[in-house]
Design an enzyme around this catalytic site. Structure first.
Site, short mmCIF file in Angstrom:
data_model
loop_
_atom_site.label_atom_id
_atom_site.label_comp_id
_atom_site.label_asym_id
_atom_site.label_seq_id
_atom_site.Cartn_x
_atom_site.Cartn_y
_atom_site.Cartn_z
N GLU A 20 -2.01 11.92 2.61
CA GLU A 20 -2.83 11.54 4.05
C GLU A 20 -2.56 12.26 4.96
O GLU A 20 -1.21 12.56 5.26
CB GLU A 20 -2.62 9.92 4.17
CG GLU A 20 -3.49 9.23 5.22
CD GLU A 20 -3.29 8.05 5.73
OE1 GLU A 20 -4.37 7.26 5.94
OE2 GLU A 20 -2.05 7.32 5.60
N GLU B 220 0.97 -1.26 0.09
CA GLU B 220 -0.13 -0.03 -0.18
C GLU B 220 1.01 1.26 -0.14
O GLU B 220 2.05 1.23 0.74
CB GLU B 220 -0.95 -0.24 1.34
CG GLU B 220 -1.73 1.37 1.61
CD GLU B 220 -2.64 1.27 2.62
OE1 GLU B 220 -2.81 2.49 3.22
OE2 GLU B 220 -2.64 0.22 3.01
#
Length: 259
Positions: free
Chosen positions: A112, A107
């Protein structure tokens, strides 16, 4: 990149206070649309009133959208121009890549952070054996070096961008910016350029990373053999609610372009 929204209404797997709606509902309710000048917009519902009981019992959640690419990708240069992004208490915006074979295929969290953070954090989540080299070929600050999802509650390995314009209020005040990721067998590099610092080659449609400064974040094959840990990714845009304290969020994503 071609994109698709899920066909069904689903709940957020990360316990965010959102309920993802299907394509038709998102369009009908104005949660996604493209402006006349070609700018893609994603919103979270900011009209539905939620009571404390709704939130505590999760009996009623805030409608939101999650969009992912249809195709899967290996290696490449990916450039995202963002005009505005959400920030503030209980928000958790994310632009990331993975696939259904998580964590085996890895991932990559390109954009973020949460709440009132002022800097973006790039993170990687993998199976055991992948380590972020620190210091390394990047300008940011390592926040963790063990990428194994089984370590420390899956915090992964990450790097905080040195620019306070890379996330939050200052990001929007400066007109947003460009995030770029270069992924090959040697490394996964991520750059952030606030609006007035976007390289001319990107603005001209001829991006050339060899002419750019050091990336703000990078993981190299020295500590993490890239092709062993990252493969066949779809790219995902998501809006999450990360706190039990729900607020009326009137901020939004506006994506100018995805290369």
């Amino acid at each position: 990149m071609s994109c698709i929204m899920g066909a069904n209404v689903i709940f957020d797997a990360y316990s965010g206070l959102v309920q993802y709606v299907d394509r038709n509902a998102a369009i009908t309710n104005g949660l996604v649309y493209v402006t006349e000048d070609g700018k893609a917009n994603m919103h979270v519902d900011n009209k539905t009133l939620l009571t404390e009981q709704d939130v505590l019992t999760r009996s009623k959640l805030r409608p939101s959208v999650r969009i992912s690419t249809k195709a899967k990708y290996n290696h490449g240069l990916y450039i995202l121009d963002v005009a505005k992004a959400p920030y503030g208490c209980s928000t958790w915006p994310a632009y990331w890549s993975t696939n259904s074979n998580w964590p085996n295929d890895g991932e990559i969290d390109i954009i973020e952070n949460v709440h009132t953070s002022s800097s973006n954090q790039v993170s990687w989540h993998t199976t055991a054996g992948c380590v972020l080299t620190s210091p390394g070929n990047y300008t940011g600050t390592a926040s963790g070096t063990i990428c194994d999802h089984a370590y420390n509650f899956n915090t992964g390995c990450g790097i905080v961008d040195p620019s306070i314009a890379s996330f939050g209020a200052t990001f929007n005040e400066k007109g947003g910016g460009v995030y770029a990721m270069k992924w090959d067998s040697n490394s996964i590099d991520v750059w952030f350029f606030y609006r007035v610092a976007v390289p001319d080659d990107i603005n001209q449609g001829l991006p050339d990373p060899s002419r750019w400064p050091l990336p703000s974040a990078s993981i190299s094959s020295v500590g993490c053999p890239i092709d062993n840990y990252f493969r066949n990714h779809v790219f995902i845009f998501g809006r999450y609610r990360s706190s039990i304290l729900d607020i009326f969020d009137r901020r939004y994503h506006r994506y100018d372009s995805v290369w």
